[in-house]
Design an enzyme around this catalytic site. Structure first.
Site, mmCIF file in Angstrom:
data_model
loop_
_atom_site.group_PDB
_atom_site.id
_atom_site.type_symbol
_atom_site.label_atom_id
_atom_site.label_comp_id
_atom_site.label_asym_id
_atom_site.label_seq_id
_atom_site.Cartn_x
_atom_site.Cartn_y
_atom_site.Cartn_z
ATOM 1 N N LYS A 196 31.860 -33.180 16.983
ATOM 2 C CA LYS A 196 33.043 -32.319 16.984
ATOM 3 C C LYS A 196 33.988 -32.823 15.901
ATOM 4 C CE LYS A 196 36.831 -30.721 19.842
ATOM 5 N NZ LYS A 196 37.411 -30.668 21.177
ATOM 6 N N LYS A 249 30.363 -28.558 16.232
ATOM 7 C CA LYS A 249 31.557 -27.728 16.327
ATOM 8 C C LYS A 249 32.557 -28.123 15.269
ATOM 9 C CE LYS A 249 35.384 -26.995 19.399
ATOM 10 N NZ LYS A 249 36.154 -27.546 20.446
#
Ligand code: PBG
Length: 328
Positions: A196, A249
């Site tokens: 992330k 992400k």
């Protein structure tokens, strides 16, 4: 005379042939639809920076779940907006809080739906960081992991099928796995937000989840977008700690990371097509500058082609509709 000129065959003139040789297909089974749940009654409030995405109170959520189910969407990702925030995000692991209640509502209406919960403290802490903060504003990693594990357990006990820790604290997959196992939830999988990145593409989400940090940023626990090999190390550690699905992400600026992850690891790879990626398309479409449907399909197909098995996207309902009417 034999024609030795090399040229591409014109097989693609025929639609059926195009279909035969198509390498990437969007399938409704691959999609996860994120939903934001709030307290109150009769609330369906559009998030201004994310047209088409709403805050739902639990009574209205029921109708929404019916609609999602009818569209053939089988998995959702729940985010809760609590009434109460404090320094240690205590509403996150309170068994009777908003997400825990929402899980039960969904399961009542759609027992077969896969209910995944986002596990993080940022919506629940008064300072908006994903973990506990000491008096100098530093994130307390290990203490935060304990609370994240408690949160995950509380979601699973409420009936969630899978938890998705999004905080990026070190060791949180291990912490969650150990607590779930200890409590007998061996079969509950973890989808880890493994890679992330600290990203400006989360902007609209922070309005949606009311989770903007009150000070500083998330650079100390989210990844630097200049780094790709580091993402592989993060993913590797999460797998060692017990992740069942790994996630990259955001998606669009990170297609190379998705491809590397897919090639390197034998686990399902999820991509999160995040809020900023959604809102940019919506804004351009509203201005009449792009064809929304064609752009969405191209983007999501690109994410799949890059290596994603699973796509978390705010476009899931639209795509499911297009698939249903046979126009994909
Ligand atoms: C919570 C969380 C965020 C997103 C998912 N879980 C925001 C953040 O880390 O700042 C972003 C989702 C999106 O932008 O759509 N930690």
């Amino acid at each position: 005379m034999i024609n030795l000129v090399k040229r591409p065959r014109r097989i693609r003139n025929i639609k059926a042939v195009r279909e035969l040789v198509k390498e990437t297909h969007l399938n409704v089974n691959d999609l996860i639809y994120p939903l934001f749940v709030v307290n109150g009654y009769n609330v369906k409030e559009e998030i201004s920076s994310m047209p088409g995405v709403y805050h739902f109170s639990l009574d209205i959520l029921k109708g929404e779940i019916e609609e999602i189910k009818d569209l053939g969407i089988k998995s959702i990702l729940l985010f809760g907006l609590p009434e109460h925030k404090d320094e240690c995000g205590s509403s996150a692991y309170d068994d009777s809080n908003i997400v825990q209640k929402a899980i039960k509502v969904v399961k009542e209406i759609a027992p077969d739906m896969c209910v995944i919960t986002d596990v993080c403290l940022c919506q629940y802490t008064s300072h908006g960081h994903c973990g506990l903060i000491n008096e100098n504003g530093k994130v307390l990693n290990d203490e935060s992991v304990e609370l994240l594990a408690k949160t995950a357990l509380s979601h699973i006990k409420a009936g969630a099928d899978m938890v998705a820790p999004s905080d990026m604290m070190d060791g949180r997959i291990k912490g969650i796995r150990e607590l779930l196992d200890k409590e007998g939830y061996y079969d509950s999988p973890i989808m880890s937000y493994s890679a992330k990145f600290s990203s400006a593409f989360y902007g609209p989400f922070r309005e949606a989840a009311d989770s903007a940090p009150a000070f500083g940023d998330r650079k100390s626990y989210q990844m630097d977008y200049c780094n790709s090999s580091e993402a592989m190390r993060e993913i590797e550690l999460d797998i060692e700690e017990g992740a069942d699905i790994i996630m990259v992400k955001p998606a669009l600026a990170y297609l190379d990371i998705l491809r590397r992850a897919k090639d390197k690891f034998n686990l399902p790879v999820a991509a999160y097509n995040v809020s900023g990626e959604y809102s940019m398309v919506k804004a351009a479409a509203k201005m009449g500058w792009i064809d929304e449907k064609q752009v969405v399909l191209e983007i999501l197909t690109g994410i799949k082609r890059a290596g994603a098995d699973i796509i978390i996207t705010y476009f899931a309902k639209e795509v499911a509709e297009w698939i249903r009417e046979g126009s994909v």
